[in-house]
Design an enzyme around this catalytic site. Structure first.
Site, PDB file in Angstrom:
ATOM      1  N   CYS A  80      -3.164   9.130   6.073  1.00 19.12           N
ATOM      2  CA  CYS A  80      -1.889   9.157   6.816  1.00 19.12           C
ATOM      3  C   CYS A  80      -2.113   9.491   8.286  1.00 19.12           C
ATOM      4  CB  CYS A  80      -0.940  10.205   6.208  1.00 19.12           C
ATOM      5  SG  CYS A  80      -0.487   9.872   4.516  1.00 19.12           S
TER       6      CYS A  80
ATOM      7  N   CYS B 166       0.822  -1.209   0.000  1.00 17.81           N
ATOM      8  CA  CYS B 166       0.000   0.000   0.000  1.00 17.81           C
ATOM      9  C   CYS B 166       0.857   1.262   0.000  1.00 17.81           C
ATOM     10  CB  CYS B 166      -0.939   0.010   1.195  1.00 17.81           C
ATOM     11  SG  CYS B 166      -2.128  -1.336   1.132  1.00 17.81           S
TER      12      CYS B 166
ATOM     13  N   ASP C   7       2.707   2.517   2.544  1.00 12.32           N
ATOM     14  CA  ASP C   7       3.087   3.158   3.801  1.00 12.32           C
ATOM     15  C   ASP C   7       3.080   2.196   4.979  1.00 12.32           C
ATOM     16  OD1 ASP C   7       0.276   3.212   3.614  1.00 12.32           O
ATOM     17  OD2 ASP C   7       0.273   5.374   3.242  1.00 12.32           O
TER      18      ASP C   7
ATOM     19  N   CYS D  45       4.802   8.512   2.154  1.00 10.12           N
ATOM     20  CA  CYS D  45       4.896   9.822   1.518  1.00 10.12           C
ATOM     21  C   CYS D  45       5.186  10.905   2.559  1.00 10.12           C
ATOM     22  CB  CYS D  45       3.610  10.121   0.768  1.00 10.12           C
ATOM     23  SG  CYS D  45       2.153  10.029   1.792  1.00 10.12           S
TER      24      CYS D  45
END
Lengths: 147, 418
Positions: free
Chosen positions: A105, A36, A38, A61
């Site tokens: 995130c 994915c 992360d 990211c």
């Protein structure tokens, strides 16, 4: 500023706080997966019910790195209860906002703290679920993100 | 922090050249006449458009009457595929062949053709049984594999062509990994089989030699801003005699084939840029290939666990695409930009709204987790050796910085005993 991200995100991304490993951690939580894109790993050292120290490592990211960095600042020195109460909304606010497709995130940051606390209780032989609740896996978070 | 940007994203867009700007300026200022107007003030604009048509034709090996100006590469692809497919359907041929790593302007258009001709698209009416297209009217699409090196094999195409095949679309060079396709061989196969051949040459035009007639191409898309021309202008080359219907209906511009008042400044600028690029192509390609190979060699020497994506030889002179294990591309781009003002690109999913990584990197079989750490550097003739030096100098530090913080890298090191 002409950056894609807010100044707060850029600050935490370029100068991340509490980054690295914690040799004497007594709780480690890892959320997300490589496919994915992360993975967040949260190391905590709990002393007398307080998050005495915290470190993170993140593959992901800019906003994933910034979310974990700001989250460590927000729980350091706080009680377990306060750390567990940290929501992804508060992470987003502290970062001065996140683009819509990066909200995920902040959820990873929230969940990686819960995973670290759950690990802390497990190491003590205490079932974490009644205290921490359900900790979502990376796959579950991704499917929520898709929906 | 450096005071100037290092622009290494020329596959995204390029700087407008001075020659292109000079060619455009009269038509953005005093010379604003409509090319369709009869008076001489309008006819001066008409002449600019026709001069541009000749220039483009000369650069690409076709006749001026085979050049049609459009708004850019996406419009050209849409026109070629939608109207090319419709033309062949009228001859009972509804099978389309393309590749897995085309630009989305091609892939999404093919999907649209397939979807709009499927029975489900028509069965909303109560008389679904009557109105649904017959099986023979439905477009079906075959996507050819591109293998690990990112190059189509002509033998695969020859095998995929059936008596129902109407159109083949294979890009001249890939936009992400820069691999150059065997266009002349594909052209020969298609011509022999009586199949229309379209190529998206957006990344190739102005960069490598193109011979429209000699390569037996029927339809070719190009875009001005990829070779130092302006944005918002492109072209579709249509082989003489091919009666492709209009995509944009309206006035009688472009010989009645593409409506809309001509983008006079745009086509003048694009033509000037293309002529300039054609004139210096060999020398530019030689210089950029050298810089490209030095980048690849020195990055590979400095950074462990990295790989070059796409064939090292069958490759645009200006394209470098590499993957670094254990890191994510968006964060690498951010650091390159923020710390060193280096403009680059990535195939990582994190730069898009989706969680899907680059379909190009998937098509060459790159593992998903590795595709997240991809970096594309695309050079131009203006790229200096000092800029290459600087990229080589700073890139390993940024990769290390991200790897130090990456639990994925930690796992890779543990598993590999690094």
């Amino acid at each position: 500023m002409d950056n894609f991200y807010s100044p707060e995100v850029m600050d935490h991304f370029i100068n991340p706080r509490n980054v690295g490993e914690l040799a004497d951690a007594n709780g480690i939580g890892e959320i997300g997966n490589a496919k994915c894109g992360d993975i967040m790993k949260m190391y905590i050292r709990v002393e007398n019910g307080v998050i005495a120290d915290v470190r993170f490592k993140t593959f992901g990211c800019g906003s994933a790195i910034a979310s974990s960095s700001v989250a460590t600042e927000m729980i350091k020195g706080k009680t377990i209860e306060q750390a567990l109460a940290l929501s992804n909304r508060e992470v987003i606010e502290a970062l001065g906002g996140l683009p819509a497709h990066k909200i995920h995130c902040s959820v990873l940051a929230e969940q990686s703290i819960r995973a670290a606390v759950a690990d802390y209780y497990k190491r003590l032989g205490i079932d974490p679920e009644p205290i921490v609740g359900k900790v979502f896996t990376g796959e579950e978070l991704e499917s929520m993100h898709d929906a | 922090m450096p005071d100037r940007i290092i622009y290494a994203d020329n596959a995204a867009t390029t700087r407008l050249s001075e020659a292109a700007l000079a060619a455009m300026t009269p038509y953005l200022t005093g010379q604003y006449g409509n090319p369709s107007s009869l008076y001489s003030f309008g006819q001066q604009s008409r002449q600019a458009v026709e001069r541009a048509r000749h220039t483009v034709a000369e650069a690409l090996g076709c006749a001026p009457r085979e050049v049609f100006f459009t708004s850019g590469g996406s419009e050209s692809d849409n026109w070629a595929l939608k109207m090319g497919a419709a033309l062949m359907k009228s001859r009972g041929k509804t099978h389309l062949i393309s590749t897995a790593f085309e630009h989305h302007a091609v892939l999404h258009t093919l999907k649209q053709l397939e979807r709009d001709s499927s029975p489900r698209a028509a069965d909303s009416s109560p008389r679904a049984a009557d109105s649904s297209p017959r099986a023979a009217d439905r477009f079906t699409v075959t996507l050819l594999p591109v293998y690990e090196n990112g190059v189509v094999r002509p033998a695969d195409l020859a095998e995929a062509i059936t008596p129902q095949t109407g159109l083949v679309s294979v890009m001249f060079a890939n936009n992400e990994i820069g691999t150059i396709q065997p266009i002349a061989e594909i052209g020969a196969i298609c011509r022999a089989a009586g199949v229309l051949f379209h190529t998206d040459a957006v990344q190739a035009a102005g960069h490598i030699p193109i011979d429209f007639k000699g390569m037996q191409i029927d339809l070719l898309s190009l875009s001005g801003h990829k070779f130092h021309g302006p944005k918002g202008v492109g072209g579709l080359l249509i082989r003489n005699g091919l009666r492709l219907d209009n995509l944009i209906a309206g006035g009688a511009q472009e010989g009645g084939r593409r409506a809309g008042t001509e983008n006079v400044a745009g086509v003048a600028g694009m033509a000037a840029a293309l002529a300039e690029a054609a004139g210096t192509m060999a020398a530019d390609a030689e210089k950029m290939s050298r810089q490209r190979d030095r980048l690849i060699r020195e990055i590979q020497a400095a950074i462990p666990r990295c790989r070059l994506n796409g064939d090292p030889v069958l490759r645009l002179p200006n394209n470098v695409n590499m993957s670094f294990e254990g890191i994510e591309g968006e964060s690498l781009l951010l650091r390159l930009d923020y710390v060193d003002k280096i403009c680059a690109s990535t195939g990582s999913a994190c730069t898009t709204n989706s969680l899907v990584p680059s379909h190009v990197l998937m098509a060459i079989g790159l593992p998903v987790e590795v595709s997240h750490g991809s970096l594309r550097l695309s050079l131009s003739a203006e790229t200096t050796d000092e800029e290459i030096d600087h990229i080589i100098k700073v890139l390993p530090g940024h990769v290390d910085w991200l790897r130090e913080k990456s639990p994925l890298w930690e796992n890779i090191c543990r598993n590999e005993g690094i």
